[in-house]
Scaffold this active site. Structure first.
Site, PDB file in Angstrom:
ATOM      1  N   HIS A  24       0.814  -1.232   0.000  1.00 18.02           N
ATOM      2  CA  HIS A  24       0.000   0.000   0.000  1.00 18.02           C
ATOM      3  C   HIS A  24       0.844   1.278   0.000  1.00 18.02           C
ATOM      4  CE1 HIS A  24       0.399   0.142   4.379  1.00 18.02           C
ATOM      5  NE2 HIS A  24      -0.488  -0.794   4.611  1.00 18.02           N
ATOM      6  N   HIS A  78      -4.807  -8.549  15.099  1.00 18.75           N
ATOM      7  CA  HIS A  78      -4.923  -7.369  14.230  1.00 18.75           C
ATOM      8  C   HIS A  78      -5.782  -7.719  13.014  1.00 18.75           C
ATOM      9  CE1 HIS A  78      -3.936  -3.835  12.013  1.00 18.75           C
ATOM     10  NE2 HIS A  78      -2.800  -4.216  11.473  1.00 18.75           N
ATOM     11  N   GLU A  80      -6.015  -6.048  10.026  1.00 21.92           N
ATOM     12  CA  GLU A  80      -5.589  -5.704   8.668  1.00 21.92           C
ATOM     13  C   GLU A  80      -5.362  -6.986   7.859  1.00 21.92           C
ATOM     14  OE1 GLU A  80      -2.428  -2.770   8.422  1.00 21.92           O
ATOM     15  OE2 GLU A  80      -2.959  -2.321   6.343  1.00 21.92           O
ATOM     16  N   ASP A  82      -3.437  -8.325   5.756  1.00 23.50           N
ATOM     17  CA  ASP A  82      -2.227  -9.143   5.607  1.00 23.50           C
ATOM     18  C   ASP A  82      -2.153 -10.193   6.726  1.00 23.50           C
ATOM     19  OD1 ASP A  82      -1.919  -6.723   7.047  1.00 23.50           O
ATOM     20  OD2 ASP A  82       0.252  -6.839   6.974  1.00 23.50           O
ATOM     21  N   HIS A 145      -1.302  -0.382  15.201  1.00 21.96           N
ATOM     22  CA  HIS A 145      -1.571   0.884  14.573  1.00 21.96           C
ATOM     23  C   HIS A 145      -3.004   1.011  14.072  1.00 21.96           C
ATOM     24  CE1 HIS A 145      -1.181  -0.356  10.139  1.00 21.96           C
ATOM     25  NE2 HIS A 145      -1.085  -1.466  10.814  1.00 21.96           N
ATOM     26  N   ASP A 164       1.925  -5.958  14.497  1.00 25.32           N
ATOM     27  CA  ASP A 164       2.804  -5.213  13.585  1.00 25.32           C
ATOM     28  C   ASP A 164       3.992  -4.548  14.303  1.00 25.32           C
ATOM     29  OD1 ASP A 164       1.626  -5.646  11.102  1.00 25.32           O
ATOM     30  OD2 ASP A 164       0.233  -3.984  11.321  1.00 25.32           O
ATOM     31  N   TYR A 191      10.185   0.394   8.742  1.00 29.10           N
ATOM     32  CA  TYR A 191       8.847  -0.058   9.129  1.00 29.10           C
ATOM     33  C   TYR A 191       8.236   0.911  10.146  1.00 29.10           C
ATOM     34  CZ  TYR A 191       5.094  -3.256  10.141  1.00 29.10           C
ATOM     35  OH  TYR A 191       3.844  -3.813  10.267  1.00 29.10           O
ATOM     36  N   HIS A 224       5.670  -9.465  11.111  1.00 32.27           N
ATOM     37  CA  HIS A 224       6.477  -9.371   9.883  1.00 32.27           C
ATOM     38  C   HIS A 224       7.959  -9.468  10.258  1.00 32.27           C
ATOM     39  CE1 HIS A 224       3.104  -7.836   7.488  1.00 32.27           C
ATOM     40  NE2 HIS A 224       2.848  -6.973   8.447  1.00 32.27           N
TER      41      HIS A 224
HETATM   42 FE1  FEO Z   1      -1.247  -3.515   9.968  1.00 32.99          FE
HETATM   43 FE2  FEO Z   1       0.850  -6.001   8.923  1.00 32.99          FE
HETATM   44  O1  FEO Z   1      -0.752  -5.062   9.074  1.00 32.99           O
END
Ligand code: FEO
Length: 395
Positions: A24, A78, A80, A82, A145, A164, A191, A224
């Site tokens: 993104h 989370h 999101e 991903d 976040h 994250d 990051y 990640h």
């Molecule tokens: Fe906020 Fe890795 O997604």
């Protein structure tokens, strides 16, 4: 990927996305990983899933350890996508009725992403889930976040699953900080700069809270990149340092150019800054990706932005960068604007307006030069460079 046991009966089950280059709008030029974790106890819990396209890969990894149907609980730290995109496939495979633990906002947000009526168990900050010998404790980390974000802590193993936070977009066969050494830090900083920078006051509060709780920490497992096991305190201390954004004697001269005039101004400003022992560099916005420029912004004392006047406005890449930087809310910056123009010359005024909206301290009304800078123009660039250098802290 095969599962990797990171502590007794706790496995990394992530997938490696070697090829992603744009996350993104963030340039992931070394790919990323989506980390998922399996805790085997009297009850079995899966923490976070992966991006939709990798769901079958995650199921294959789980199947190397157990029949996925044996998973008792799914934890979503989370929403999101991903980390949640794989949920429909995973829940279908392990059983749609299996309890799905998340924060209260996670419940709301997951329900707005997925129509399935899963067996949600929204948890409070400090809520617990007993697996047998191990107990999970959930910590709400709202807006770190997303509103739904939470951490999961396993006291018996001193592991924090941090979603994250503390992550890095880095695809590699290394799984731990000790396999990477210092080489992981630029990825962690990038990051932080591109994902967490708007939330620095919350990060500082959270670190204080964790310190007060005296949580023993052997390992931090983000969603990640690599796992912090050699020195989890290092990434926490780095987050504190980056969050404080203490300005260095460093200036970024960020610009784009049409016929090299704005470039001449940028490079003359940088030359003068360098003569005053400022760590300065020109950053051409079609040579540097916005996400790499932002990484440099974190500790810079001054941000100097230049654009030619283009159709009575800003050059598009400069508008893009200013929009991106405004959203990430860096603070404590000195700033100035510059640009070449032909006849109307609105760019400097427009940049100033944006910099003021970001609450940067403008140290000069801005430098506008018509068409191509002459000797006098270059002298004015040098003067602006010296003025910025004078305003920066001494090192
Ligand atoms: Fe906020 Fe890795 O997604």
């Amino acid at each position: 990927m095969s599962p990797i046991e990171i502590k007794k009966d706790i496995y990394w089950l992530g997938v490696i996305d070697w090829n992603i280059r744009d996350f993104h709008g963030y340039s992931t030029y070394q790919g990323t990983t989506y980390n998922s974790f399996l805790i085997m106890d009297e009850k079995i819990a899966l923490i976070d899933t992966v991006k939709k396209d990798f769901a079958d890969e995650l199921i294959a990894s789980i199947s190397q350890l157990i029949d996925p149907k044996k998973i008792d609980y799914v934890i979503s730290n989370h929403t999101e996508m991903d980390h949640s995109g794989g949920l429909p496939r995973i829940m279908h495979r392990i059983g749609e009725d299996k309890p799905l633990y998340c924060s209260k906002m996670g419940h709301k947000n997951l329900s707005k992403h997925f129509p399935q009526k899963w067996n949600y168990h929204p948890v409070e900050d400090g809520g617990e889930l007993n697996l047998g010998k191990k107990k999970l404790t959930f910590m709400e980390t709202r807006m770190l976040h997303w509103p739904d974000s939470m951490f999961t802590y396993v006291k018996e193993d001193k592991i924090l699953f941090s979603s994250d936070a503390f992550g890095q977009h880095y695809a590699g066969l290394e799984r731990f900080d000790d396999q990477m050494g210092e080489a992981i830090m630029p990825h962690a900083l990038k990051y932080f700069a591109n994902i967490l920078l708007p939330y620095t006051p919350l990060i500082l509060k959270l670190v204080d809270k964790v310190k007060e709780m005296e949580l023993p920490l052997d390992m931090i497992c983000p969603d990640h990149g690599i796992i912090w096991r050699k020195d989890p305190g290092k990434i926490i201390n780095s987050y504190v340092e980056w969050s404080l954004q203490k300005p260095k004697r460093k200036a970024l001269v960020v610009y784009d150019t049409m016929w090299h005039s704005t470039q001449m101004i940028a490079e003359a400003i940088v030359e003068a800054l360098g003569q005053e022992e400022v760590d300065a560099r020109p950053m051409h916005l079609r040579s540097w990706h916005r996400s790499d420029v932002i990484t440099e912004v974190v500790d810079a004392g001054a941000i100097v932005v230049g654009s030619p006047t283009f159709n009575n406005g800003l050059f598009p890449t400069v508008s893009d960068f200013l929009t991106y930087m405004k959203g990430l809310r860096p603070s404590k910056k000195l700033a100035a604007a510059f640009g070449s123009y032909g006849w109307s010359g609105e760019a400097v005024k427009l940049i100033n307006r944006e910099l003021e909206e970001m609450k940067f301290h403008l140290i000069d009304p801005g430098l506008k030069l018509q068409y191509v800078p002459n000797d006098q123009g270059i002298k004015a660039c040098h003067e602006l460079g010296r003025k910025i250098a004078e305003a920066l802290p001494a090192e």
